[in-house]
Design a protein around this motif. Sequence first.
Motif, short mmCIF file in Angstrom:
data_model
loop_
_atom_site.label_atom_id
_atom_site.label_comp_id
_atom_site.label_asym_id
_atom_site.label_seq_id
_atom_site.Cartn_x
_atom_site.Cartn_y
_atom_site.Cartn_z
N ARG A 223 -0.74 -0.64 -1.76
CA ARG A 223 -2.14 -1.05 -1.89
C ARG A 223 -3.02 -0.45 -0.79
N THR A 224 -4.27 -0.24 -1.14
CA THR A 224 -5.23 0.30 -0.20
C THR A 224 -6.57 -0.38 -0.42
N GLU A 225 -7.50 -0.18 0.49
CA GLU A 225 -8.81 -0.81 0.35
C GLU A 225 -9.69 -0.01 -0.60
N GLU B 43 -8.12 -5.26 -1.27
CA GLU B 43 -6.87 -4.52 -1.25
C GLU B 43 -6.32 -4.45 -2.67
N PRO C 258 -4.00 1.89 -5.46
CA PRO C 258 -4.93 3.03 -5.34
C PRO C 258 -5.42 3.57 -6.68
#
Length: 294
Positions: A154-156, A190, A193
Amino acid sequence: MALENRRSLTAAQIAGIYAVVSGLWVVLTDRILEAIFPTIAAMAVAQTAKGLVFILASTAIIYTLVARSRRELEETNRRLDLALRHSSVLHRVLRHNLRNTCNVIQGTAETLHDRTEDVDESLDIIEDEAERLVSIGDKSRSLESVIGTGPHARTEVDLAGIVEEYAEIYRKRYPDVRIETDVPGTARLEAHPKVELAVDELLENAIVHHGSDEPTVRLAVERSADGHVAFEVVDDGVGIPAAEREALETAIEDQLVHASGVGLWLAQILVLESGGTFEVGSAGAGGTTVRAVF
């Protein structure tokens, strides 16, 4: 298939950590007690107290290490089970659509051999079926890259920005469609991607499977007081069949082999891999509401 590659503690590593900590405790505390308690009686009491503290401390260490390993094992088993279930459906999707689409293309091509004119309709069928098969293949590849990725991937992302971007893309692609948006200036969270593919699939599904020439689709993003971000797609179309909605919950039903089911399934997996929840329901007079909460 991308399963999360986290390093778990082995039994030997747990034993090694325990041995090192225990050895340091014994040696260091003995030296400290010898310096603090000069008499044998006082030393005996201190050694007893040290033993009790050692038992409590070692119990806490063992519990922490074992609990961590158990959590990692449970998470790995959960992701493996999810990956196996979805892989099974993925194979069925490909087998079903390859067989059916190839049958249509083959039958239409044979019809062309018997015609000397008016072949445009048959050519259109071949073109549509080929494009449909390519689309399913693309979505299947996306599914394969998403399933089982886990929290580490996960990413922001800014969900508000993603929704506005795809709303504009689809306004240009489908000028007769009315696309309304109700989103804040930003909604960072979050997520996986590739979560933007979920927005893409849900918007496409609401338009392509709407059932009328001038559909209306509403996209909304809101942040609740507890910090969760909700994304909602509402249309006024014919609605998603109940069997297909049920299939999304089980991930094993035959209805998932259809093209619309694959897109919804991809959107659902992306939301789940982002740590969210995914719900499909009815909206108004026959429309559909899809709601994802992160």
